[in-house]
Design an enzyme around this catalytic site. Structure first.
Site, PDB file in Angstrom:
ATOM      1  N   GLY A 759       0.738  -1.191   0.126  1.00 21.53           N
ATOM      2  CA  GLY A 759       0.093  -0.055   0.006  1.00 21.53           C
ATOM      3  C   GLY A 759       1.044   1.250   0.083  1.00 21.53           C
ATOM      4  N   ARG A 760       1.645   1.453   0.942  1.00 21.11           N
ATOM      5  CA  ARG A 760       2.360   2.636   1.307  1.00 21.11           C
ATOM      6  C   ARG A 760       3.363   2.823   0.172  1.00 21.11           C
ATOM      7  NH1 ARG A 760       3.617   4.040   6.417  1.00 21.11           N
ATOM      8  NH2 ARG A 760       3.053   2.122   7.188  1.00 21.11           N
ATOM      9  N   TYR A 800       1.549   7.340  15.870  1.00 17.27           N
ATOM     10  CA  TYR A 800       2.586   6.661  15.955  1.00 17.27           C
ATOM     11  C   TYR A 800       3.885   7.179  16.037  1.00 17.27           C
ATOM     12  CZ  TYR A 800      -0.608   4.032  12.791  1.00 17.27           C
ATOM     13  OH  TYR A 800      -1.546   3.614  12.019  1.00 17.27           O
ATOM     14  N   CYS A 827      -8.326  20.526  19.064  1.00 19.46           N
ATOM     15  CA  CYS A 827      -8.113  20.846  20.546  1.00 19.46           C
ATOM     16  C   CYS A 827      -7.637  19.659  21.157  1.00 19.46           C
ATOM     17  CB  CYS A 827      -9.689  21.078  21.261  1.00 19.46           C
ATOM     18  SG  CYS A 827     -10.077  22.659  20.798  1.00 19.46           S
ATOM     19  N   TYR A 856      -2.030   6.206   4.114  1.00 18.08           N
ATOM     20  CA  TYR A 856      -2.764   6.373   5.581  1.00 18.08           C
ATOM     21  C   TYR A 856      -2.825   8.030   5.904  1.00 18.08           C
ATOM     22  CZ  TYR A 856      -1.478   1.473   5.364  1.00 18.08           C
ATOM     23  OH  TYR A 856      -1.263   0.437   4.435  1.00 18.08           O
TER      24      TYR A 856
END
Ligand code: LLP
Length: 875
Positions: A759-760, A800, A827, A856
């Site tokens: 994916g990445r 992460y 916030c 992502y």
């Protein structure tokens, strides 16, 4: 780093505090000035400086070998031996060069005559005073610069020769021995209007000697080892030069001693402090003393290679290049003796240390590293630097024994890891600490300045340890702070280490326009996606790519992926539906559904659709065996070893909810048979953001071992997880290596199909998040830059601790002078896109670009605080 080209020379450009200074100081080492070929290069360099509109101040050393030759001459004469032959050899070296340069060797007659007289005098008395020693040695620099000046004149450059002894005056230091006063003198290097006036009056090109100065009484003195570096640095500081260039026979500092590690990499930029550490820890090419003068003034110092001015070198300055803490070099010094002083009750004994260190002073031994405990103090002594002998150290130890128990370990080596904020990378050093299981470490120290971490081991291990540390810590970086390897330079290859310019620099104007129109936007570049897919398709061992669309399900992204012939890995009916909507005629077997803890209905629906289905739990077969009757399924195996950039994305091992563990595989096979399902595919995905090619081979081999239990298997799916470099300087995944590792699996699995589901890799670098600056704020030590969107668009930093490079797109090319924390409008204190980033002074309305955000990013965005995430645009 932006490159500025001066004639045939490129000099990496950095800020200088004196941009209007008329001078550039250029220091040339002994090898640089020893051949006519090099003098041609020097001539070119000088012309380029003149074209640039600056006046070069050339400071150079004696010809290579001459200083040692002169010392030898002195010692020969001191012993009363004939010295003529040696003197003749020295003269010949100069006359040969004069001939090669086409200048009159007779210019040196006077110098050599005086030299002969001095040497004869020494032979007569049988002794060399420090004063004579200094005068004799000075001959080397005086002679070499005389030839240099003559050559420059001959080629039409109007160089003015100045005697350095009229320019630099040594200061008298308290407690300095006569020897040190003459042979290791120091000078003040405060700004000198007098020196500036001197240079201004002299002319456009100045040539003078390194290494020599005069004292208050007008006598010649030397500046000690590496003195030419020091002379040049003094002068640069005194005249507030635009920059200091130090030209030698190597391009700059390397990440380790190339003799021990031929794959050592050029360090492209260093902070003064780091350079000082490396130079002091055995870096060799630059004398540590020569850094303070430029550091005090902020003058950038360039190290370059005379024979190859086109090569890049090391830039030493206040601008550290990038803000990330990073290991820069592994230095080592042999010839270290450890002295350990132990005394049960010393801790509370006032003055113990003073007394102990008093002994060191009496014996003239200086101490290097120190480590202490309740009952002992261990120090290291650099025997070479102290010119101490083992007997001297033994007498020192005897004295110390009056105070405490003393043990000495000779023949040690100090191995130093150098890099800014070294403490913050301690966690990355786990593998390093494992290394020390094999080697006994006598001492570990970590400098109070957070720049070095030193291990003292036996000398015999030093080389090996340095090699292993280098392999562990440096080899994995690409581009960024590290340039080409020593081997590449040695082969004379024009090194091309710079990382390719990211697409978003080339398309900056388009991006700025988009950001100005929309305030915040995710922008994806189609060409980058296509390029990534082409790379993946070039893997010969891989039969099919299933794009993990969870990374980015944008319809335009999916169209691009589809057009390139890749397939789709889906984790929800929603993802499958999107694929089917976009490509209604797609072969259903080009979709793989990998659900996890999904309800029964999803499995039933997927089977109806005819897509491939992966089961990752015994429960499915136990509870609903009837729905799998007559089907072909995949099993997701938990190979037990999770990998990846963060705990949350490691998807194997006991702490992960995914996959059937190896100990249940047998049971799975039995139940599948019982349900009437055939297992045709083995699947494993161990984690995300992995940069080591071996990972997929290891997974593949584990799957291969399961084949005998599943005779119907036709496909091995090794998952996704292919990482991309995130921090500057990180080395990308080596696809060629991956291909050859996978070829091993391909061979072992008897020709079954190998699949990957990245994916990445496909989409991360192709996407950037743009946001405009809303406000800035200084609070305590922290400077905040606020932008239009935050964790609602990109949650990876908060979730992460992921690192995304951030660039002020509006101000590309401006000097980065501020360290800022980039925050969004949400916030939460965790609404930070990046901390401690070095940036140009940033203003409201500027466009910041957050790189590597295609995967992502939007996919994980939210409407938290009812703030819409950034819109998506494909270009
Ligand atoms: N295959 C399976 C079964 C997966 O679970 C994943 C990702 C992939 C393939 C694709 O992995 P990739 O090639 O993109 O690394 N949100 C995290 C990543 C989570 C990955 C989840 N599974 C992040 O932003 O880093």
């Amino acid at each position: 780093m932006v490159m500025t080209v001066h004639g045939n020379v490129s000099v990496q450009s950095v800020e200088t505090p004196y941009p209007d200074s008329p001078w550039v100081v250029m220091k040339f080492g002994g090898r640089s000035v020893a051949t006519a070929e090099n003098w041609k290069k020097i001539e070119g360099l000088i012309r380029a400086r003149l074209d640039e509109g600056v006046s070069p101040v050339i400071v150079h050393s004696a010809l290579v070998g001459v200083s040692n030759g002169l010392i030898d001459l002195l010692e020969t004469a001191e012993r009363g031996e004939p010295f003529n032959e040696k003197l003749e050899r020295l003269k010949r070296q100069h006359l040969d060069l004069a001939a090669d340069l086409g200048v009159d060797g007779g210019l040196l007659d006077d110098l050599f005559e005086k030299l002969e007289q001095m040497i004869a005098g020494v032979r007569l008395i049988g002794e060399v005073s420090p004063r004579v020693h200094a005068r004799v040695l000075a001959t080397g620099e005086l002679a070499a610069t005389t030839l240099g000046a003559a050559y420059l004149k001959r080629v039409g450059l109007d160089a003015v020769w100045l005697d350095a002894r009229e320019l630099l005056v040594a200061k008298t230091l308290r407690d300095q021995s006569e020897r040190a006063q003459f042979l290791s003198a120091r000078c003040d290097y405060g700004v000198s209007e007098e020196l500036k006036a001197r240079f201004r009056a002299a002319g456009k090109i100045i040539i003078t000697q390194g290494f020599i100065a005069r004292n208050a009484d007008g006598h010649t003195v030397l500046l000690g080892r590496g003195g030419s570096d020091t002379s040049a640095a003094y002068m640069a500081a005194m005249i507030e030069a635009r920059r200091l260039e130090n030209w030698t026979d190597v391009p700059g500092f390397f990440s380790a001693d190339p003799k021990a590690v031929p794959s050592a990499r050029l360090i492209r930029s260093l902070h003064y402090q780091e350079a000082q550490e490396i130079a002091s820890a055995g870096g060799g090419i630059l004398h540590p003393r020569s850094i303070s003068p430029v550091r005090a003034t902020g003058i950038p110092l360039f190290l370059k290679c005379t024979a190859h001015p086109e090569w890049e070198g090391t830039v030493i300055s206040n601008a550290p290049g990038d803000d990330a803490p990073q290991l820069k070099a592994i230095s080592h010094r042999s010839g270290i003796t450890l002295i350990s002083m132990e005394s049960m009750d010393m801790w509370h004994q006032v003055g113990f240390l003073a007394e102990a260190f008093g002994c060191f002073r009496e014996h003239g031994v200086s101490v290097d590293l120190i480590s202490t405990s309740e009952s002992s103090v261990t120090v290291s002594v650099d025997v070479g630097a102290n010119a101490a002998t083992r007997t001297q150290l033994e007498t020192l130890a005897d004295d110390l024994r009056r105070l405490c128990r003393v043990t000495m370990i000779h023949d040690c080596a100090a191995i130093t890891l150098v890099g800014r904020r070294i403490r913050t990378i301690l966690h990355e050093l786990t593998s390093v600490l494992e290394l020390f299981e094999e080697y006994q470490v006598h001492l570990v120290t970590q400098a109070a300045n957070d720049l070095n971490l030193t291990f003292v081991v036996g000398s015999e291990h030093a080389q090996r340890v340095v090699q292993q540390l280098h392999a562990l810590l440096v080899t994995r970086f690409e581009g960024g702070v590290f340039g080409a390897t020593w081997e590449q330079f040695a082969r004379g290859l024009p090194p091309t280490p710079a990382a390719p310019t990211p697409w978003w620099i080339e398309r900056r104007d388009e991006l700025l326009k988009i950001a100005e129109e929309r305030g915040a936007a995710y922008v994806y570049e189609r060409r980058s996606i296509e390029k990534a897919l082409d790379e993946l398709k070039s893997l010969k061992a891989v039969d099919a790519i299933y794009y993990a669309m969870k990374a980015n399900p944008h319809p335009e992204v999916l169209r691009t992926v589809h057009a390139k012939g890749a397939n789709f890995e889906c984790v929800s009916p929603g993802e499958i539906r999107r694929v089917l909507e976009l490509f209604p005629d797609i072969d259903r077997k080009r979709i793989l559904f990998t659900p996890n803890f999904a309800p029964r209905a999803e499995y039933e629906w997927a089977l109806e659709q005819g897509v491939w289905l992966t089961l990752d739990n015994l429960y499915t077969l136990e509870a609903w065996p009837e729905i799998f009757k007559g089907t072909e399924i995949f099993v997701r195996v938990d190979t037990g070893q999770g990998r990846g950039h963060h705990e949350h994305v490691r998807t194997a091992g006991a702490h992960s909810k995914f996959g059937v563990p190896l100990f249940e595989i047998e049971e799975f096979a039995r139940r599948a048979r019982a349900a009437g399902a055939r297992v045709v595919g083995l699947h494993a995905h161990t984690g995300s953001g992995v940069l080591t090619p071996e990972a997929w081979r290891d997974t593949g081999q584990q799957l291969v071992e399961l084949l005998e239990r599943f005779p119907d298997v036709r496909y091995l799916d090794l998952g996704g997880g292919l990482g991309v470099p995130e921090r500057p300087g990180q080395r990308p995944l080596d696809l060629e290596a991956l291909d050859s590792r996978l070829a091993e699996v391909k061979e072992a699995c008897g020709g079954r199909e190998l699949w990957l589901e990245p994916g990445r890799y496909v989409i991360a670098p192709a996407g950037v998040l743009l946001a405009r600056v809303t406000q800035t704020k200084g609070k305590g030590d922290v400077q905040y830059v606020g932008v239009t969107t935050g964790m609602n668009s990109l949650i990876r930093p908060a979730l992460y601790g992921a690192y995304h490079e951030i660039t002020n797109l509006t101000r590309i090319g401006e000097a980065a002078t501020e360290v800022v924390t980039v925050v969004g409008p949400i916030c939460e204190t965790g609404d930070r896109l990046g901390s401690d980033r070095l940036m140009p002074v940033t203003k409201e309305g500027d466009v910041l670009l957050i790189a590597n955000a295609g995967a992502y990013g939007y996919a994980m965005s939210s409407r938290y605080n009812l703030r819409e995430p950034a819109e998506e645009v494909m270009i």
